[in-house]
Design a protein around this motif. Structure first.
Motif, PDB file in Angstrom:
ATOM      1  N   VAL A 290       0.848  -1.200   0.000  1.00  0.00           N
ATOM      2  CA  VAL A 290       0.000   0.000   0.000  1.00  0.00           C
ATOM      3  C   VAL A 290       0.884   1.251   0.000  1.00  0.00           C
ATOM      4  CG1 VAL A 290      -1.628   1.367   1.368  1.00  0.00           C
ATOM      5  CG2 VAL A 290      -2.007  -1.083   1.060  1.00  0.00           C
ATOM      6  N   ALA A 291       1.943   1.231   0.806  1.00  0.00           N
ATOM      7  CA  ALA A 291       2.852   2.387   0.851  1.00  0.00           C
ATOM      8  C   ALA A 291       3.506   2.596  -0.520  1.00  0.00           C
ATOM      9  CB  ALA A 291       3.908   2.184   1.933  1.00  0.00           C
ATOM     10  N   GLY A 340      -9.218   5.119   4.754  1.00  0.00           N
ATOM     11  CA  GLY A 340      -8.209   4.826   5.767  1.00  0.00           C
ATOM     12  C   GLY A 340      -7.044   5.807   5.756  1.00  0.00           C
ATOM     13  N   GLY A 341      -7.070   6.744   4.810  1.00  0.00           N
ATOM     14  CA  GLY A 341      -6.037   7.773   4.784  1.00  0.00           C
ATOM     15  C   GLY A 341      -4.745   7.379   4.095  1.00  0.00           C
ATOM     16  N   ALA A 342      -4.721   6.234   3.414  1.00  0.00           N
ATOM     17  CA  ALA A 342      -3.475   5.779   2.794  1.00  0.00           C
ATOM     18  C   ALA A 342      -3.191   6.506   1.481  1.00  0.00           C
ATOM     19  CB  ALA A 342      -3.526   4.274   2.554  1.00  0.00           C
ATOM     20  N   LEU A 343      -4.226   6.800   0.713  1.00  0.00           N
ATOM     21  CA  LEU A 343      -4.060   7.441  -0.598  1.00  0.00           C
ATOM     22  C   LEU A 343      -5.154   8.477  -0.822  1.00  0.00           C
ATOM     23  CD1 LEU A 343      -2.825   4.410  -1.322  1.00  0.00           C
ATOM     24  CD2 LEU A 343      -3.205   5.166  -3.648  1.00  0.00           C
ATOM     25  N   MET A 405     -19.189  -1.856   2.946  1.00  0.00           N
ATOM     26  CA  MET A 405     -18.338  -1.072   2.047  1.00  0.00           C
ATOM     27  C   MET A 405     -18.914   0.326   1.906  1.00  0.00           C
ATOM     28  SD  MET A 405     -17.437  -3.948  -0.832  1.00  0.00           S
ATOM     29  CE  MET A 405     -15.679  -3.661  -0.932  1.00  0.00           C
ATOM     30  N   GLN A 406     -18.078   1.210   1.358  1.00  0.00           N
ATOM     31  CA  GLN A 406     -18.521   2.577   1.100  1.00  0.00           C
ATOM     32  C   GLN A 406     -18.111   2.960  -0.303  1.00  0.00           C
ATOM     33  OE1 GLN A 406     -16.948   4.326   4.959  1.00  0.00           O
ATOM     34  NE2 GLN A 406     -18.426   5.898   4.341  1.00  0.00           N
TER      35      GLN A 406
END
Lengths: 429, 329
Positions: A290-291, A340-343, A405-406
């Motif tokens: 993910v990173a 989740g704030g990852a991307l 899910m969203q």
């Protein structure tokens, strides 16, 4: 006819921006951005929702020819449209495989007749995907092959693969590799480690991916071919990828939505809908990948849509077929990374639309004036519980069955033509 | 009742108290089995099906005997001659057998997780008699009972599990069971036969017998599972016996009162010296077989009790629902 979509948040993967705006479409293209709608234009109020380039999904399996009971171009196209997909780059690992200009033409003709979204078919790299002789790369490219790949199968012979790369390099054709050392990966149903050992499942070391990637990258350095690794799913592969990039090799990498949103523990009590190829990885690997997706080391996020019928999955885990459908869950699953704030959203669409289009030399994936009007309007927050029996795909093998899910698609356009409108969904039984 | 499970699929799902309850019940059955008259009607009127997808002599016979001694009707399915050979899937076989309304099904299958899959499709209680490399819970229970009776306790012991751990469901179930009860577990074998992640399972790992057996209270040998190997894991049986075969010299590293166990069937001269296997002062291999019948009787008995209780509860709920319906009617 001119259509102006007003009051939307434009998700621009090229500029990496997200801002309120207006988009005007005519003649199948984007003709204006952030301009007042011209007189006589039909006006659509987007209600403040997100408008982004349609998804360009690299590596979609459709069951034609050979396994139409699993997925046809019609059902795949409908499912993609409902999921915000506008271009499906289809895999050649059908029965028989797409390894001749004639079979590629069959696919192109079927797709044009049946699918509401664009289909860009890939061709096999070797005849029969047997890893022995290269296909007619030149003729296939002229017939419209988007790229060359043997699917989820490594070309085991370095000699054959080197020749394929050398020949493809001369034509500028893109070769897609499946970096998994075939010897280590043989028979594996899970990733080696505590989980697989306790479950007693045949497993492959995560290192098999790096070995496969290192080999491919060595051959790419030797041949200077254009190369894309279909799925990079482990932390160990990332330094090798970064090094190749730094050396200036023409190398890109992808990852499936499942490998960035799920991990090996999701297999739980031998749930076969979680059997994938490569198998689901550890949480540490998932986080690293993910990173890498967030900082652009991994370029392309794809659904790796792989329809399997119920019989192929109603078996003991190690005997069950690998693969999961993903066309309709791709966007909401990807939005988990955003929630989740990852991307950021623009980053996500860079990986889901712009980068795959660029890599294949397609004009899609952008919100620029002049670009094809392939678009998706979606509400990134709308919540729902996924019911697999409501999927439009013929096969229902999703690992997200019952998941909260969203993110709901409200409308999808391909070349300015609307191919999906929410409400279709609500009318379904 | 500490043992509340509906199925016996593995040791993983069992709390320590349930394991102890099962062993206590099995202990009673050991005494019972040594009496001249060995027949009870605990399971009278109940049907037990044993369904073995892999050849087995001792486990299938042990379950059959356990069922018969408890008065059940035992049906042994010979899979080799059944519709399975005609391509029927595991789930279809499960549904077919389920329609015959058995009370307990005992299953062995070569694929890990296959027994869990079958259990999710049937109404009766399911006992895992070994699934792939996953679990073999009754074997671990009979090993535990053997150790408890020989050592007088089942905690704080050092247990060396030796040999082909990678392919062994017996090892996995034993690691889980002995770990839950607070024993120190050492896995001993060539690195090619030690499963990945062994350290994270709370086990020590040794790759030679001298270090592995040091101060062990229990030496548990495993069979070299040649049929499960898909390639060369060891250079030869000769070298394997030389380095990992248990003989008196290697056993001398363990405690003087250490016991030697083997789940059977043994490859004499491959993983264990024949003379040692027969040494009644050290080897408890025959005990293990005896404990096996008792453990399986206890398992069938306790599962049948839970099954009856579940059915009674369901009937009471149905009756109460019918009564409520009548009131409103």
């Amino acid at each position: 006819m001119t259509l102006a979509i007003v009051n939307v948040r434009l998700v621009d993967p090229e500029a990496l921006t997200e801002a309120p705006g207006t988009l005007t479409l005519a003649g199948g293209r984007i003709v204006a951005r952030d301009r007042p709608p011209p007189a006589g234009a039909r006006i659509l109020d987007g209600g403040g929702l997100c408008l982004a380039p349609g998804i360009v999904d690299l590596g979609v399996k459709v069951g034609e020819p050979g396994e139409r009971h699993k997925e046809s171009f019609r059902t795949a196209g409908l499912a993609a449209a409902a999921g915000g997909g506008t271009t499906l780059v289809t895999r050649p690992d059908t029965h028989p495989p797409i390894d001749s200009p004639e079979s590629l033409e069959f696919v192109a003709r079927r797709a044009a007749a049946a699918s509401p979204v664009r289909i860009a078919p890939m061709a096999a790299l070797t005849r029969g995907r047997e890893g022995r002789e290269m296909v007619e790369i030149g003729l296939l490219r002229d017939a419209g092959a988007a790229a060359f790949s043997d699917g989820l199968r490594q070309v085991e012979s370095t000699r054959v693969f080197a020749r394929c790369l050398t020949y493809a390099a001369g034509l500028g054709a893109l070769v897609i590799g499946h970096p998994q050392d075939a010897g280590l990966a043989a028979g594996a149903a899970a990733t080696a480690g505590r989980f697989a050992s306790l479950r007693g499942l045949p497993a492959v070391a995560a290192m098999a991916e790096r070995i496969g990637l290192d080999r491919d990258l060595g051959l790419v350095a030797m041949t200077r071919a254009r190369y894309h690794a279909d799925q990079i799913t482990t932390a160990a592969s990332l330094p090798a990828l970064a090094r190749a990039r730094a050396e200036g090799l023409d190398v890109t990498a992808g990852v499936s939505i499942h490998h960035v949103t799920l991990n090996e523990f999701d297999i739980g009590d031998y749930r076969t809908f979680f059997r994938l190829s490569p198998p689901l990885r550890s949480e540490a690997d998932r986080e690293a990948v993910v990173a890498a997706l967030a900082d652009g080391l991994i370029d392309i996020l794809c659904s790796m849509h792989d329809p399997q019928d119920e019989e192929s999955k109603r078996l003991p885990f190690e005997e069950a077929a690998a693969g999961a459908v993903g066309l309709e869950t791709f966007l909401p699953a990807a939005l988990r990374l955003w929630h989740g704030g990852a991307l950021g959203l623009a980053r996500l669409f860079r990986a889901m639309a712009l980068n795959p289009a660029r890599r294949l030399g397609l004009p899609q994936g952008r919100l620029a004036v002049g670009a094809p009007a392939d678009l998706v309007l979606f509400d990134p927050d709308a919540p729902f519980v996924l019911d697999r029996f409501r999927l439009r795909s013929k096969a229902k093998n999703t690992p997200f069955d019952g998941a909260r899910m969203q993110g709901k698609v409200r409308a999808t356009w391909v070349g300015g033509r609307q191919v999906f409108a929410a409400g279709d969904a609500d009318a379904r039984p | 009742m500490a043992f509340a499970a509906r199925h016996l699929l593995g040791i993983e799902q069992l709390p320590a108290a349930a394991i102890v309850a099962l062993l206590d019940a099995a202990g009673d059955y050991v005494t019972f089995n040594r009496q001249p008259l060995r027949r009870r009607d605990t399971l009278a009127g109940m049907t037990v099906i044993t369904l073995f997808y892999e050849p087995s002599t001792r486990t299938q016979a042990s379950f059959e005997l356990a069922g018969k001694r408890l008065g059940a009707d035992v049906m042994t399915m010979a899979v080799a001659q059944s519709s399975v050979k005609k391509g029927e899937t595991l789930i279809d076989t499960a549904l077919t057998l389920n329609a015959m309304r058995p009370d307990l099904i005992v299953v062995r299958h070569p694929a890990s997780g296959a027994v869990n899959l079958l259990a999710s499709k049937v109404d009766c209680a399911v006992v895992n008699a070994g699934d792939g490399r996953h679990e073999h819970p009754t074997q671990a229970l009979l090993d535990a009972l053997t150790i408890r009776r020989r050592k007088g306790r089942l905690e704080g012991l050092t247990v060396a599990i030796c040999g082909d751990i990678a392919h062994s469901r017996v090892a996995r179930s034993n690691i889980l069971l002995l770990g839950k009860l607070g024993n120190r577990i050492r896995l001993v074998g060539p690195p090619t036969l030690i499963p990945a992640g062994a350290g994270e399972m709370g086990c020590e790992v040794a790759t030679d017998m001298a270090a592995g057996l040091a101060d062990a209270d229990v030496v548990m040998m495993l069979r070299l599972q040649k049929e499960r190997m898909d390639g060369a894991f060891i250079p030869s049986e000769r070298e394997y016996y030389h380095r990992f075969g248990l003989d008196a010299e290697k056993l001398s590293r363990a405690r003087p009162d250490a016991i030697v166990m083997h789940p059977g069937p043994m490859n004499r001269g491959v993983e264990i010296d024949g003379t040692l296997a027969d040494d009644i002062n050290r080897s408890v291999i025959q005990d293990q077989v005896e404990m096996g019948v008792a453990v399986r009787m206890a398992a069938l008995d306790l599962l049948a009790r839970n099954l009856r209780a579940g059915r009674a509860e369901a009937a009471a709920a149905a009756a109460s629902a019918a009564a409520t319906g009548a009131d409103h009617g």
